[in-house]
Design a protein around this motif. Structure first.
Motif, PDB file in Angstrom:
ATOM      1  N   GLY A  52       5.544   0.482  -9.868  1.00 26.51           N
ATOM      2  CA  GLY A  52       4.426   0.567 -10.694  1.00 26.51           C
ATOM      3  C   GLY A  52       3.475  -0.597 -10.489  1.00 26.51           C
ATOM      4  N   CYS A  53       2.292  -0.476 -11.222  1.00 29.93           N
ATOM      5  CA  CYS A  53       1.282  -1.671 -11.163  1.00 29.93           C
ATOM      6  C   CYS A  53       0.500  -1.756 -12.368  1.00 29.93           C
ATOM      7  CB  CYS A  53       0.416  -1.462 -10.065  1.00 29.93           C
ATOM      8  SG  CYS A  53      -0.572   0.087 -10.385  1.00 29.93           S
TER       9      CYS A  53
ATOM     10  N   ASP B 191       1.692   4.105 -16.184  1.00 29.28           N
ATOM     11  CA  ASP B 191       1.569   5.249 -16.060  1.00 29.28           C
ATOM     12  C   ASP B 191       1.703   5.292 -14.382  1.00 29.28           C
ATOM     13  OD1 ASP B 191       0.864   8.062 -15.674  1.00 29.28           O
ATOM     14  OD2 ASP B 191      -1.375   7.897 -15.698  1.00 29.28           O
ATOM     15  N   ILE B 192       2.694   5.715 -14.057  1.00 25.95           N
ATOM     16  CA  ILE B 192       3.207   5.414 -12.609  1.00 25.95           C
ATOM     17  C   ILE B 192       2.824   6.833 -11.738  1.00 25.95           C
ATOM     18  CG2 ILE B 192       5.210   4.887 -11.186  1.00 25.95           C
ATOM     19  CD1 ILE B 192       6.218   3.134 -13.264  1.00 25.95           C
ATOM     20  N   CYS B 193       2.334   6.439 -10.478  1.00 27.90           N
ATOM     21  CA  CYS B 193       2.007   7.665  -9.705  1.00 27.90           C
ATOM     22  C   CYS B 193       3.572   8.213  -9.028  1.00 27.90           C
ATOM     23  CB  CYS B 193       1.393   7.193  -8.360  1.00 27.90           C
ATOM     24  SG  CYS B 193      -0.326   6.583  -8.921  1.00 27.90           S
TER      25      CYS B 193
ATOM     26  N   ARG C 170       0.173   8.152  -1.795  1.00 28.33           N
ATOM     27  CA  ARG C 170      -1.238   8.500  -2.240  1.00 28.33           C
ATOM     28  C   ARG C 170      -2.027   9.525  -0.974  1.00 28.33           C
ATOM     29  NH1 ARG C 170      -3.417   4.875  -6.156  1.00 28.33           N
ATOM     30  NH2 ARG C 170      -5.394   5.091  -5.138  1.00 28.33           N
TER      31      ARG C 170
ATOM     32  N   PHE D  50      -1.969  -1.061  -4.181  1.00 21.61           N
ATOM     33  CA  PHE D  50      -1.640  -1.980  -5.145  1.00 21.61           C
ATOM     34  C   PHE D  50       0.019  -2.380  -4.895  1.00 21.61           C
ATOM     35  CE2 PHE D  50      -4.795   0.164  -7.749  1.00 21.61           C
ATOM     36  CZ  PHE D  50      -5.485  -1.114  -8.114  1.00 21.61           C
ATOM     37  N   SER D  51       0.676  -1.970  -3.736  1.00 22.75           N
ATOM     38  CA  SER D  51       1.884  -2.364  -3.331  1.00 22.75           C
ATOM     39  C   SER D  51       2.140  -2.877  -2.108  1.00 22.75           C
ATOM     40  CB  SER D  51       2.822  -1.330  -3.535  1.00 22.75           C
ATOM     41  OG  SER D  51       3.220  -0.933  -4.832  1.00 22.75           O
TER      42      SER D  51
ATOM     43  N   ARG E  36      -1.530   0.206 -13.361  1.00 26.30           N
ATOM     44  CA  ARG E  36      -2.156   1.554 -13.820  1.00 26.30           C
ATOM     45  C   ARG E  36      -1.384   1.693 -15.176  1.00 26.30           C
ATOM     46  NH1 ARG E  36      -2.714   6.701 -13.180  1.00 26.30           N
ATOM     47  NH2 ARG E  36      -4.395   7.007 -11.723  1.00 26.30           N
TER      48      ARG E  36
ATOM     49  N   ALA F  87       5.911   4.150  -2.844  1.00 22.98           N
ATOM     50  CA  ALA F  87       4.445   4.005  -3.054  1.00 22.98           C
ATOM     51  C   ALA F  87       3.487   4.450  -1.913  1.00 22.98           C
ATOM     52  CB  ALA F  87       4.039   2.449  -3.594  1.00 22.98           C
TER      53      ALA F  87
ATOM     54  N   CYS G 141       0.371   2.452  -0.976  1.00 21.57           N
ATOM     55  CA  CYS G 141      -0.761   2.462  -2.026  1.00 21.57           C
ATOM     56  C   CYS G 141      -1.003   0.748  -1.934  1.00 21.57           C
ATOM     57  CB  CYS G 141      -0.036   2.509  -3.320  1.00 21.57           C
ATOM     58  SG  CYS G 141      -1.129   1.987  -4.679  1.00 21.57           S
TER      59      CYS G 141
ATOM     60  N   CYS H  16       6.446   5.889  -6.485  1.00 20.66           N
ATOM     61  CA  CYS H  16       6.164   4.649  -6.437  1.00 20.66           C
ATOM     62  C   CYS H  16       7.295   3.614  -6.243  1.00 20.66           C
ATOM     63  CB  CYS H  16       5.313   4.071  -7.857  1.00 20.66           C
ATOM     64  SG  CYS H  16       4.478   2.531  -7.506  1.00 20.66           S
TER      65      CYS H  16
HETATM   66  S1  SF4 Z   1       1.416   1.013  -7.211  1.00 17.57           S
HETATM   67 FE1  SF4 Z   1       0.036   1.852  -8.886  1.00 17.57          FE
HETATM   68  S2  SF4 Z   1      -1.386   2.920  -8.021  1.00 17.57           S
HETATM   69 FE2  SF4 Z   1       0.107   2.419  -6.460  1.00 17.57          FE
HETATM   70  S3  SF4 Z   1       1.537   4.188  -6.291  1.00 17.57           S
HETATM   71 FE3  SF4 Z   1       2.287   2.792  -7.847  1.00 17.57          FE
HETATM   72  S4  SF4 Z   1       1.585   3.212  -9.797  1.00 17.57           S
HETATM   73 FE4  SF4 Z   1       0.263   4.390  -8.383  1.00 17.57          FE
END
Ligand code: SF4
Length: 641
Positions: free
Chosen positions: A254-255, A246-248, A78, A492-493, A257, A75, A490, A251
């Protein structure tokens, strides 16, 4: 530069006025500033004249990745956008996800620096070494989503696109830019694109990021995946069966998202604040669950308007309407229909195209209130901060966050999360909604105290009935977060402060440095990485000082924190926090004690090695951090003690 693992090796520079294209070596920067925010800040320091206006062509728009970008499993892909923001006419930043940053790296660039202004609307196309400015007249007035789709149709799906909508073109102060997977960036950088006559940036590339120690990286990937808690599902009333993860790019697991699939309409992202900003109002208006909140999010993304700015703006409009300060006739807005699709469509359209009253609203809520007069500004003074954002994880509740708000150019959500989320998990556990955000919620008072000891400097920082330990915890959080924003991991992680699998449920603050070492080959431990964070934070302080944000007098938070009793907190209506020895303590009805807040500012400055009475940086500290050149300039400009 000698090839350094984790980096593409060069930063692209494009002058939009002349069309000149060049590169600079990332090697000029990474050993002191790592990547992401760090390198962006140094470039900004070097090239942006502090006195210029945000919309001056010589203001730069800086897109930066970090050394982990493009490396899967962390992750860490970003990317940041930095520049002088039109909101306060000072340096600011935005952080985006999706895949655009990783694609820029594949094209061979760690970052992109834009200055100047094109003669007419253009888009920038980057395809490995081929960098061209192309006519974008066919995209004029189009939404950011539509622009992305048109350009992908024209160029192919291998291109990632970041674009702005009509709000950006018309330089709405809080216009956003939007990339693939509807990843959006705020701070008014969409307006900067508009000011530069730049509609979009497309990027395609084939390169790969080289990792220094593949075996170590694999082990770290495994370790991180094991330690990380299972992502939670965003608590929304919209039907879960229409949500899809919907994962970036790159990652861990995921989260929250997700992409929402409305009936017979185009899908799009739906998570976090941007999902929630219209949900309650829409449900109140329609009396049932509809997909209007999703449409509202999508409209903001397409026009290029910041949902946070709209949220605070709607609150003000609603209050002014009820107080008979604003009427439907005067504004041309269906104010009696707040919550409806008609209202949000009309509001966003008039702002994006600066039509009628929308032209006033496009300047920002505070500016609009000042233009309207009639004491209309009193309807924003209890919830909005200087940048037009709301104030989540507020200071009356968490104390530590007061210092984070006071020393940042915008609402620093990543830093706020580090304190606010564990407290929220703890409160949900106490309140009986235990598993809403964490499976088998294990966030007891003991766990939060242990997190505090390991991550925030001392157990006492997790006692939110007192100001003790808050200055140290603010410093620890900022240093960690500035390193994180430079890697760029990220939010969120990271950081992994807690874990379902460790005996004490506490995470590991050394992981980031270990990941960085494995990928870049730099010999780095937690202390080294924290020092990067400290150096970068000090550089940002220096940048802001040159722009007029100097020391204690500028380190302020909004007056409502000291005067208006706390009513409720997101997900925590009783405002409960862990108190002395972890017992339940409610901050409901409390204000922040002004004298005690000034006292923890003293403490904070002392820990930072700044002058305690003025809050100004010191030559000694800057030199200790390897910022001799920065100290010299600040001294020359009389900005040091
Ligand atoms: S934790 Fe979520 S926002 Fe962060 S990189 Fe993974 S999918 Fe994207």
């Amino acid at each position: 530069m000698d090839k350094q693992h984790g980096y593409a090796g060069k930063i692209l520079r494009v002058n939009l006025s002349t069309g000149d294209v060049g590169t600079v070596s990332t090697g000029n920067y990474f050993d002191r500033f790592l990547g992401g925010r760090g390198i962006a800040l140094k470039i900004y320091w070097d090239v942006v004249i502090p006195q210029i206006d945000a919309f001056d062509p010589e203001n730069c728009l800086i897109f930066m990745t970090g050394p982990l970008c493009g490396v899967p499993g962390f992750a860490g892909s970003r990317w940041q956008v930095c520049g002088k923001s039109p909101i306060l006419n000072q340096f600011s930043y935005a952080n985006l996800g999706g895949a655009w940053g990783a694609r820029l790296k594949s094209a061979g660039y760690d970052g992109l620096v834009l200055n100047g202004k094109a003669d007419s609307l253009v888009y920038l196309s980057i395809n490995n070494e081929t960098v061209e400015l192309k006519d974008a007249s066919h995209l004029k007035g189009k939404g950011a989503i539509e622009t992305r789709e048109i350009l992908k149709d024209e160029l192919g799906d291998s291109f990632c696109v970041v674009a702005t909508g009509a709000a950006g073109e018309n330089m709405v102060n809080y216009a956003t830019l939007l990339a693939d997977s509807d990843s959006s960036g705020s701070s008014g950088f969409g307006a900067l694109m508009g000011a530069k006559n730049l509609k979009a940036i497309t990027v395609s590339g084939k390169g790969k990021v080289e990792v220094a120690d593949k075996k170590a990286a694999k082990l770290m990937r495994q370790k991180v995946r094991e330690l990380k808690y299972e992502p939670f599902i965003w608590p929304t009333t919209l039907p879960q069966e229409r949500m899809e993860k919907d994962i970036c790019f790159g990652c861990i697991n995921g989260c929250m998202r997700v992409k929402y699939h409305p009936e017979n309409r185009r899908s799009g992202k739906y998570c976090c604040q941007s999902a929630g900003y219209y949900e309650v109002r829409a449900q109140r208006y329609y009396g049932k669950v509809t997909d209007v909140p999703f449409q509202a999010t999508k409209l903001c993304d397409d026009y290029g308007i910041d949902t946070r700015a709209v949220e605070t703006l709607m609150m003000w409009l609603s209050r002014c309407y009820k107080a008979h300060i604003l009427s439907e006739d005067e504004t041309g807005l269906p104010l009696s229909k707040l919550g409806s699709l008609e209202f949000i469509q009309t509001l966003l359209h008039t702002i994006a195209f600066r039509e009628g009253f929308g032209d006033i609203l496009a300047e920002g809520t505070l500016q609009a209130a000042n233009i309207v007069g009639k004491n209309a500004d009193r309807y924003i003074t209890d919830y909005m901060i200087k940048t037009g954002e709301d104030s989540p994880y507020g200071s009356r509740m968490h104390i530590t966050t007061g210092l984070l708000y006071a020393t940042e150019p915008r609402m620093p959500i990543q830093q706020l999360h580090e304190v606010g989320l564990p407290v929220l998990l703890w409160a949900l556990r106490i309140g009986g909604n235990s598993d809403t955000l964490l499976k088998n919620n294990y966030m007891t008072s003991e766990v939060i105290r242990a997190i505090s000891k390991k991550f925030w400097g001392d157990e006492i920082a997790a006692d939110f009935s007192t100001f003790e330990g808050k200055a140290l915890s603010a410093v620890k959080i900022q240093d960690r977060q500035y390193a994180k924003e430079s890697l760029i991991l990220c939010d969120f992680s990271w950081p992994i402060t807690h874990s379902p699998i460790t005996d004490d449920h506490v995470g590991d603050p050394a992981l980031e440095s270990q990941v960085c070492s494995a990928v870049t080959g730099m010999d780095m431990d937690k202390t080294d990485l924290d020092k990067f964070g400290q150096r970068i934070f000090n550089l940002q302080r220096a940048v802001l000082a040159r722009e007029g944000r100097t020391g204690r007098a500028s380190d302020t938070i909004e007056e409502f924190n000291f005067t208006i009793p706390l009513k409720a907190e997101f997900g925590n209506p009783d405002c409960i926090v862990p108190g002395r020895n972890g017992e339940v303590f409610s901050r409901k009805g409390m204000v922040l004690d002004r004298q005690k807040f000034e006292k923890i500012k003293d403490e904070y400055y002392a820990i930072r090695g700044w002058d305690v009475s003025t809050g100004l940086q010191t030559k000694t500290k800057l030199e200790e951090l390897g910022l001799d050149d920065i100290a010299e300039t600040l001294q020359h400009e009389d900005l040091l003690v």
